[in-house]
Each structure stands twice: as structure tokens, then as C-alpha cells.
Design an enzyme around this catalytic site. Sequence first.
Site, PDB file in Angstrom:
ATOM      1  N   LYS A 165      17.725 -23.076   0.445  1.00 31.33           N
ATOM      2  CA  LYS A 165      17.924 -22.455   1.798  1.00 31.33           C
ATOM      3  C   LYS A 165      19.234 -22.190   2.123  1.00 31.33           C
ATOM      4  O   LYS A 165      20.054 -22.851   1.485  1.00 31.33           O
ATOM      5  CB  LYS A 165      17.276 -23.537   2.865  1.00 31.33           C
ATOM      6  CG  LYS A 165      16.868 -22.935   4.173  1.00 31.33           C
ATOM      7  CD  LYS A 165      15.454 -22.575   4.037  1.00 31.33           C
ATOM      8  CE  LYS A 165      15.048 -21.723   5.306  1.00 31.33           C
ATOM      9  NZ  LYS A 165      13.330 -21.447   5.563  1.00 31.33           N
ATOM     10  N   GLY A 191      -1.560 -19.407  20.057  1.00 29.22           N
ATOM     11  CA  GLY A 191      -0.439 -18.509  19.429  1.00 29.22           C
ATOM     12  C   GLY A 191      -1.055 -17.473  18.911  1.00 29.22           C
ATOM     13  O   GLY A 191      -1.904 -17.548  17.896  1.00 29.22           O
ATOM     14  N   GLY A 242       0.334 -14.656  17.789  1.00 30.83           N
ATOM     15  CA  GLY A 242       1.585 -13.846  17.067  1.00 30.83           C
ATOM     16  C   GLY A 242       1.090 -13.154  15.852  1.00 30.83           C
ATOM     17  O   GLY A 242       0.013 -12.987  15.660  1.00 30.83           O
ATOM     18  N   VAL A 288       0.920 -14.412  12.691  1.00 29.02           N
ATOM     19  CA  VAL A 288      -0.097 -14.980  12.189  1.00 29.02           C
ATOM     20  C   VAL A 288      -1.532 -15.201  12.687  1.00 29.02           C
ATOM     21  O   VAL A 288      -2.499 -15.249  12.333  1.00 29.02           O
ATOM     22  CB  VAL A 288       0.438 -16.487  11.337  1.00 29.02           C
ATOM     23  CG1 VAL A 288      -0.816 -17.242  10.508  1.00 29.02           C
ATOM     24  CG2 VAL A 288       1.653 -16.299  10.768  1.00 29.02           C
ATOM     25  N   TYR A 343      -2.855 -14.007  15.203  1.00 26.03           N
ATOM     26  CA  TYR A 343      -3.748 -12.745  15.841  1.00 26.03           C
ATOM     27  C   TYR A 343      -4.622 -12.261  14.361  1.00 26.03           C
ATOM     28  O   TYR A 343      -5.846 -12.174  14.458  1.00 26.03           O
ATOM     29  CB  TYR A 343      -3.030 -11.678  16.055  1.00 26.03           C
ATOM     30  CG  TYR A 343      -3.808 -10.179  16.148  1.00 26.03           C
ATOM     31  CD1 TYR A 343      -4.649 -10.028  16.832  1.00 26.03           C
ATOM     32  CD2 TYR A 343      -3.520  -9.310  15.058  1.00 26.03           C
ATOM     33  CE1 TYR A 343      -5.534  -8.759  16.960  1.00 26.03           C
ATOM     34  CE2 TYR A 343      -4.184  -8.014  15.036  1.00 26.03           C
ATOM     35  CZ  TYR A 343      -5.103  -7.800  16.038  1.00 26.03           C
ATOM     36  OH  TYR A 343      -6.029  -6.874  16.026  1.00 26.03           O
TER      37      TYR A 343
HETATM   38  P1  NAD Z   1       5.146 -15.195  16.256  1.00 25.17           P
HETATM   39  O1  NAD Z   1       6.690 -15.422  16.826  1.00 25.17           O
HETATM   40  O2  NAD Z   1       4.705 -13.834  15.786  1.00 25.17           O
HETATM   41  O3  NAD Z   1       3.836 -15.634  17.128  1.00 25.17           O
HETATM   42  C1  NAD Z   1       3.835 -16.924  17.866  1.00 25.17           C
HETATM   43  C2  NAD Z   1       3.199 -16.666  19.220  1.00 25.17           C
HETATM   44  O4  NAD Z   1       2.948 -18.039  19.731  1.00 25.17           O
HETATM   45  C3  NAD Z   1       3.820 -15.580  20.135  1.00 25.17           C
HETATM   46  O5  NAD Z   1       2.616 -14.700  20.423  1.00 25.17           O
HETATM   47  C4  NAD Z   1       4.155 -16.788  21.212  1.00 25.17           C
HETATM   48  O6  NAD Z   1       3.987 -15.935  22.464  1.00 25.17           O
HETATM   49  C5  NAD Z   1       2.886 -17.835  20.999  1.00 25.17           C
HETATM   50  N1  NAD Z   1       3.422 -19.091  21.864  1.00 25.17           N
HETATM   51  C6  NAD Z   1       4.594 -19.587  21.867  1.00 25.17           C
HETATM   52  N2  NAD Z   1       4.664 -20.691  22.770  1.00 25.17           N
HETATM   53  C7  NAD Z   1       3.193 -20.764  22.992  1.00 25.17           C
HETATM   54  C8  NAD Z   1       2.394 -21.723  23.592  1.00 25.17           C
HETATM   55  N3  NAD Z   1       3.100 -23.027  24.034  1.00 25.17           N
HETATM   56  N4  NAD Z   1       1.206 -21.690  23.931  1.00 25.17           N
HETATM   57  C9  NAD Z   1       0.358 -20.363  23.434  1.00 25.17           C
HETATM   58  N5  NAD Z   1       1.181 -19.485  22.562  1.00 25.17           N
HETATM   59  C10 NAD Z   1       2.425 -19.809  22.409  1.00 25.17           C
HETATM   60  O7  NAD Z   1       5.215 -16.319  15.050  1.00 25.17           O
HETATM   61  P2  NAD Z   1       4.360 -16.394  13.622  1.00 25.17           P
HETATM   62  O8  NAD Z   1       5.008 -15.394  12.815  1.00 25.17           O
HETATM   63  O9  NAD Z   1       2.854 -15.968  13.903  1.00 25.17           O
HETATM   64  O10 NAD Z   1       4.286 -17.794  13.373  1.00 25.17           O
HETATM   65  C11 NAD Z   1       3.521 -18.719  13.982  1.00 25.17           C
HETATM   66  C12 NAD Z   1       3.850 -20.067  13.262  1.00 25.17           C
HETATM   67  O11 NAD Z   1       3.537 -20.052  11.808  1.00 25.17           O
HETATM   68  C13 NAD Z   1       5.583 -20.618  13.582  1.00 25.17           C
HETATM   69  O12 NAD Z   1       5.478 -22.025  13.757  1.00 25.17           O
HETATM   70  C14 NAD Z   1       5.719 -20.213  12.086  1.00 25.17           C
HETATM   71  O13 NAD Z   1       7.050 -21.042  12.002  1.00 25.17           O
HETATM   72  C15 NAD Z   1       4.668 -20.696  11.284  1.00 25.17           C
HETATM   73  N6  NAD Z   1       4.905 -19.822   9.869  1.00 25.17           N
HETATM   74  C16 NAD Z   1       4.671 -18.438   9.862  1.00 25.17           C
HETATM   75  C17 NAD Z   1       4.715 -17.997   8.666  1.00 25.17           C
HETATM   76  C18 NAD Z   1       4.539 -16.460   8.820  1.00 25.17           C
HETATM   77  O14 NAD Z   1       4.231 -15.896   7.559  1.00 25.17           O
HETATM   78  N7  NAD Z   1       4.879 -15.652   9.600  1.00 25.17           N
HETATM   79  C19 NAD Z   1       4.532 -18.668   7.541  1.00 25.17           C
HETATM   80  C20 NAD Z   1       4.833 -20.073   7.599  1.00 25.17           C
HETATM   81  C21 NAD Z   1       4.946 -20.443   8.996  1.00 25.17           C
END
Ligand code: NAD
Length: 354
Positions: free
Chosen positions: A80, A180, A182, A184, A186
Amino acid sequence: MSIFEELAEFGCEQILFCRDEATGLRAIVAIHDTTLGPALGGCRMWPYGTEEEAVTDVLRLSRGMTYKAAVSGLALGGGKSVIIGDPDRDKSPELFRAFGRFVDSLGGRYIVAEDVGTTPEDMERVRSETPHVAGLDAARGGSGDPSVFTALGVLAGMRACVEEVYGSPSLEGRTVAVQGLGHVGYRLCRLLHEEGARLVVADLRPDAVARAVGEFGAEAVEPAGILSVPCDVLAPCALGAVVSDATLPHLRCSVVAGSANNVLAEGRHGEALRDRGILYAPDYVINAGGLINVSGELEGYDEGRARGRVARIYDSVKNVVEISKRDGVPTNAAADRLALERLGAGRRPLAAAG
Ligand code: NAD
């Protein structure tokens, strides 16, 4: 604690401090472990309060990457990097090019990708100085948006959990509460909807909730209520520390399986979930789809092959559950054991002296 003591505490092989006068770059690269292959991991840009904080963060994150790659069966190590600075104020093309030259100096022992505070555009700048960059746009022959594959992997891992608890991997008719919606969350909802699951959802963004209700017939609840929804599977896809002393008594699920990182507030909460009869899919095992996908770039990206490998998260979760039962330990501890077993098997025995 001295730097070497801290490296020893995290089991880290090598750390590189990078300073560039002209651009003001201050970056740290941690190559945690290269037993299984080159160290791949994102570059985070963050306004750390102190240098010590930055060192501890990069060591912790790099160790997480080693474990994640190992449990996923990848020929990759963990690494990292962090750039100390405010991503809204301190970025410049030259800064990322200077960083790229440092990455290049490592000769491929560290492969960088984007992370919190960095973008595909920043990585293009890094790439102008080094080929050791992953996570490029699909249009440039890269692996594209990782969240598609993270969602697929979560679905595969969820199937393994549901099979363990209910005897069938099918999600049809199962109630899944998704926290959530977002990138992932959705996509996961769409996959679950296609499987015939019943969805209960929450997000802080009303537009995201309305979309899930409209497209998937999901039931919406307030963010404060999502963790206590009666359901088969709780899928945390927003924040960390979802399972804590405060939330544990309210959980009404049989499985916790989502994409969020650091789902357990503390390691001991894995034991607490087990005591409550809730099966937990360890975060770094079930959310490895993005890493598995991006790792395909190192051998020439092929989406079909990536999908096949991501589907094997089902086997990884099964494996972890077996180790948990075999050793009588919670699944989070079982995942660490699986990672350490793979690292141990990858270490060549020292040649006999003389
Ligand atoms: P994102 O920011 O696109 O989505 C997160 C969503 O959670 C947002 O829509 C936000 O409004 C919502 N949110 C925040 N606080 C909330 C709460 N208290 N209650 C309900 N909803 C809430 O993030 P993402 O890329 O979808 O990632 C989601 C999680 O998965 C994160 O913890 C991220 O570290 C983890 N993750 C993501 C990936 C990836 O490929 N994107 C890979 C590994 C891990």
C-alpha cells in the site's frame, strides 16, 4: 516505538519514504509481503495529522492486502502507499509523476492502484513514469470499475453462507437487508433482485433509496433502523464498525455478508457473532472481487476469466467456514489462519547449512 519495531509488529518487509523537493511530495510505500508475488495495493492520499499516523496506516493497510490476496488464492503479495496531503488542495500532475518515479524505482516489487483520495486520472500520471500501475480504465485496456466485481464476489460469498445456514445456496425468497446503496450496494441489490431475494434497504441519500425501491421493489427503512431489520442476511455496504457492542444486541439476522471494510469494530466481535449463532463472512474474504479483477491486468485483462475467479469467493468463504469449524475459532480468526497457511506454504524452506 522505533520504525523497525513497528515493521516487525506488522510483519512488514520493506518501507520506502519518498520526498520530492520540487513538488512537495511526501509519500510512504509499504511492501508488506512478497512471498506469493509482487505487492499490489492502492495509493491513498490523506491529510494525516502526523507522520506516525501515516506510517501506522500504511502498515495496517498493506498487511490487509497481503491477507486479502492470500485468502483469494492470488499470486500476489500485499502493499500500500500513502501520500501525505489534502486531495482537494495538494494535487498536481507533477506530484503524481514524481510519485510514479519512486514506484518505478521498486522495479515491480510494488504495483500501485487508485484508492481513497486518488483517481484514475492520477494513476494515468503515475503511469507516465512507470508500467507498475493497475486499475486502469476499460477504454485503456484496464479492468474498469471494480465495484461490479466486488458486488459479484459478495453475492458468491453470500451464497456460501446461506448454504451453510439453510442447506441451500439459493437466495430466492431470502430477505436481505442492504446498508448503503452506493457503487457496490446498488449493484448487489440488482443481482439479488435477479436471484429472487426480498430486499430491505437504507441509505443516507434519498435518491439512492428511491431508485432501489423503484427498480427492485425494495422496502425502504431509515438508516438508523437497517441493522435491526429481521432478515436472513445483513449486507453492510457502507461503513465500517457495523458490528459493535452497541449494535450486537439489536441484530436480527442469521448471516452478516457485505462489502464494507472493517465490519467488526474489534476482533472480539467475531466471537460475539458466533456466540449469537450469526455466521459472519469475513470482510476481506468476501469483498476481494475488485482485487481479483484488477489482478487480471498483470497477465493481460480478460473479463470472462476475471468473472470466473471472482465466483470462487464462494469457495474461499466455504474454506474459511471449514477452518472455523475444524479449529473451533470464529470465522474472522479462521480467515487469518487461511491467509497464514497460504503464506507459510509459499515460503521456501531455507537451504540446509553447509
Ligand atoms: P460508495 O461511497 O459508493 O457507497 C456507500 C454508500 O453508503 C453511499 O451511498 C452512502 O450514502 C451510504 N451510507 C453512508 N453511511 C450510511 C449509513 N449510515 N447508512 C446507510 N447508508 C450509508 O462506496 P462503495 O464503493 O459502494 O463501497 C461500499 C463499502 O464497500 C465501503 O466500505 C468500501 O470500503 C467497501 N469496498 C468497496 C469496494 C469497491 O469495489 N467499491 C471494494 C472493497 C470494499
